[in-house]
Design a protein around this motif. Structure first.
Motif, PDB file in Angstrom:
ATOM      1  N   UNK A 141       0.809  -1.213   0.000  1.00  0.00           N
ATOM      2  CA  UNK A 141       0.000   0.000   0.000  1.00  0.00           C
ATOM      3  C   UNK A 141       0.850   1.275   0.000  1.00  0.00           C
ATOM      4  N   UNK A 142       2.135   1.133   0.082  1.00  0.00           N
ATOM      5  CA  UNK A 142       2.997   2.314   0.131  1.00  0.00           C
ATOM      6  C   UNK A 142       3.049   3.058  -1.202  1.00  0.00           C
ATOM      7  N   UNK A 143       2.498   2.457  -2.249  1.00  0.00           N
ATOM      8  CA  UNK A 143       2.462   3.132  -3.556  1.00  0.00           C
ATOM      9  C   UNK A 143       1.306   4.130  -3.649  1.00  0.00           C
ATOM     10  N   UNK A 144       0.432   4.136  -2.660  1.00  0.00           N
ATOM     11  CA  UNK A 144      -0.731   5.028  -2.694  1.00  0.00           C
ATOM     12  C   UNK A 144      -0.304   6.487  -2.783  1.00  0.00           C
ATOM     13  N   UNK A 145      -0.937   7.215  -3.712  1.00  0.00           N
ATOM     14  CA  UNK A 145      -0.764   8.659  -3.820  1.00  0.00           C
ATOM     15  C   UNK A 145      -2.151   9.211  -4.079  1.00  0.00           C
ATOM     16  N   UNK A 146      -2.881   9.404  -2.996  1.00  0.00           N
ATOM     17  CA  UNK A 146      -4.325   9.613  -3.088  1.00  0.00           C
ATOM     18  C   UNK A 146      -4.711  10.840  -3.904  1.00  0.00           C
ATOM     19  N   UNK A 147      -3.938  11.908  -3.833  1.00  0.00           N
ATOM     20  CA  UNK A 147      -4.341  13.164  -4.455  1.00  0.00           C
ATOM     21  C   UNK A 147      -3.587  13.494  -5.735  1.00  0.00           C
ATOM     22  N   UNK A 148      -2.788  12.563  -6.236  1.00  0.00           N
ATOM     23  CA  UNK A 148      -2.088  12.793  -7.498  1.00  0.00           C
ATOM     24  C   UNK A 148      -2.917  12.284  -8.679  1.00  0.00           C
ATOM     25  N   UNK A 149      -2.591  12.756  -9.852  1.00  0.00           N
ATOM     26  CA  UNK A 149      -3.202  12.246 -11.075  1.00  0.00           C
ATOM     27  C   UNK A 149      -2.298  11.143 -11.612  1.00  0.00           C
ATOM     28  N   UNK A 150      -2.802   9.934 -11.693  1.00  0.00           N
ATOM     29  CA  UNK A 150      -2.040   8.784 -12.186  1.00  0.00           C
ATOM     30  C   UNK A 150      -2.734   8.275 -13.443  1.00  0.00           C
ATOM     31  N   UNK A 151      -2.027   8.270 -14.552  1.00  0.00           N
ATOM     32  CA  UNK A 151      -2.664   7.962 -15.832  1.00  0.00           C
ATOM     33  C   UNK A 151      -3.163   6.523 -15.915  1.00  0.00           C
ATOM     34  N   UNK A 152      -2.393   5.593 -15.416  1.00  0.00           N
ATOM     35  CA  UNK A 152      -2.778   4.182 -15.498  1.00  0.00           C
ATOM     36  C   UNK A 152      -2.487   3.498 -14.162  1.00  0.00           C
ATOM     37  N   UNK A 153      -3.287   3.769 -13.145  1.00  0.00           N
ATOM     38  CA  UNK A 153      -2.991   3.233 -11.808  1.00  0.00           C
ATOM     39  C   UNK A 153      -3.094   1.718 -11.756  1.00  0.00           C
ATOM     40  N   UNK A 154      -2.182   1.128 -10.986  1.00  0.00           N
ATOM     41  CA  UNK A 154      -2.159  -0.309 -10.800  1.00  0.00           C
ATOM     42  C   UNK A 154      -2.275  -0.629  -9.315  1.00  0.00           C
ATOM     43  N   UNK A 155      -2.965  -1.716  -9.012  1.00  0.00           N
ATOM     44  CA  UNK A 155      -3.104  -2.184  -7.630  1.00  0.00           C
ATOM     45  C   UNK A 155      -3.480  -1.035  -6.693  1.00  0.00           C
ATOM     46  N   UNK A 156      -2.715  -0.819  -5.603  1.00  0.00           N
ATOM     47  CA  UNK A 156      -3.110   0.177  -4.605  1.00  0.00           C
ATOM     48  C   UNK A 156      -2.949   1.615  -5.078  1.00  0.00           C
TER      49      UNK A 156
END
Length: 294
Positions: A141-156
């Motif tokens: 879960x350390x990959x979480x970046x709740x408020x960023x824009x991620x073009x192709x998010x994977x898993x968490x």
């Protein structure tokens, strides 16, 4: 068709936000099944209500943001304090002086707040998979970046506000699959996704941002101050929360820890027999102790 129907249904108005509740009357002690995160409503307890209502008086409520309850706008409407006040309001409306509380995941935060503010209203508390920041989160879960824009998010990376608003169903499918790590969980996954669709991405955003105010220090202090009996139930295959959080919480609160082998984040859904029996044994023990003291 529900396995058990309520004897009373009602709505209590809390500063303009309606909180819907149900009561299953019985002569036994009251068990209050608290709301969890606003992603789900009270049907998350559908495997508990029929069994517990055979032995105890059961109260259950839809948390603000889902089900038949209101959906306030903004994070201020979803703080731990708001959920605790909702519980007090439901207890007053149902003439419940005190109860045994049962919480799931971040519902643990509401239960702790209730016990901290009004210990005389808590006969005991059961915490299932408590979402308490008392140990590091899972590595994945350390990959979480709740408020960023991620073009192709994977898993968490899908635990992300922009993704919730763009792909609400995609997020629900991901997080619900993480909840139920047990084999043959198709029905619970389908149910939980349908319950999640009863709220909105904005509610998830507001409620998650409200939880950002919760600190390890504050929760730790509340756990140490708890003076009511506590049972912590934790699945050892939890893929949402680090099981070490439950262990730390049980130690700080001097509670009993029941580890469920092979269970995920919501053992009340996937291992209801063992969870229900553990709750019943806990409440029966409290009731017997009270009788002896009387």
């Amino acid at each position: 068709m529900r396995a058990s129907l309520p004897t009373e249904e009602g709505v209590v108005d809390r500063d303009g936000v309606e909180i819907a509740y149900e009561v299953y009357e019985n002569d036994g002690p009251t068990v209050f099944l608290l709301p969890t995160w606003s992603i789900f409503h009270s049907r998350i307890w559908k495997m508990q209500v029929p069994y517990l209502a055979r032995h105890f008086r059961v109260v259950v409520a839809d948390g603000r943001g889902n089900g038949h309850s209101g959906r306030p706008a903004g994070p201020a409407g979803y703080t731990v304090s708001q959920f605790a006040e909702d519980a007090f309001a439901v207890m007053d409306a149902t003439k419940t002086a005190a109860s045994v509380f049962v919480s799931l995941s971040c519902g643990a935060l509401w239960a702790l707040e209730i016990g901290d503010r009004a210990p005389h209203r808590v006969a005991g508390s059961v915490f299932i998979g408590p979402a308490v920041p008392l140990a590091p989160q899972l590595d994945e879960r350390r990959v979480q970046r709740c408020d960023e824009i991620i073009s192709d998010p994977q898993e968490w990376e899908k635990y992300n506000v922009a993704y919730w608003h763009r792909e609400h169903l995609g997020f629900l499918g991901f997080v619900v699959a993480k909840m139920f790590t047990e084999p043959h969980s198709t029905k619970p996954i389908e149910d939980s996704i349908s319950w999640g669709l009863d709220t909105s991405p904005q509610v998830l955003t507001d409620s998650d941002r409200a939880l950002d105010t919760v600190t390890r220090l504050g929760v730790g202090r509340q756990a140490k101050r708890a003076r009511y009996p506590i049972l912590v139930i934790q699945g050892d295959h939890d893929a949402v929360r680090n099981p070490a959080q439950a262990a730390s919480f049980a130690e700080l609160s001097r509670g009993d820890l029941l580890k469920l082998q092979g269970s995920g984040h919501a053992p009340n859904v996937r291992d209801p027999v063992q969870v229900n029996l553990a709750i019943k044994e806990f409440v029966d023990r409290l009731a017997a102790r009270k009788t002896v003291l009387a």
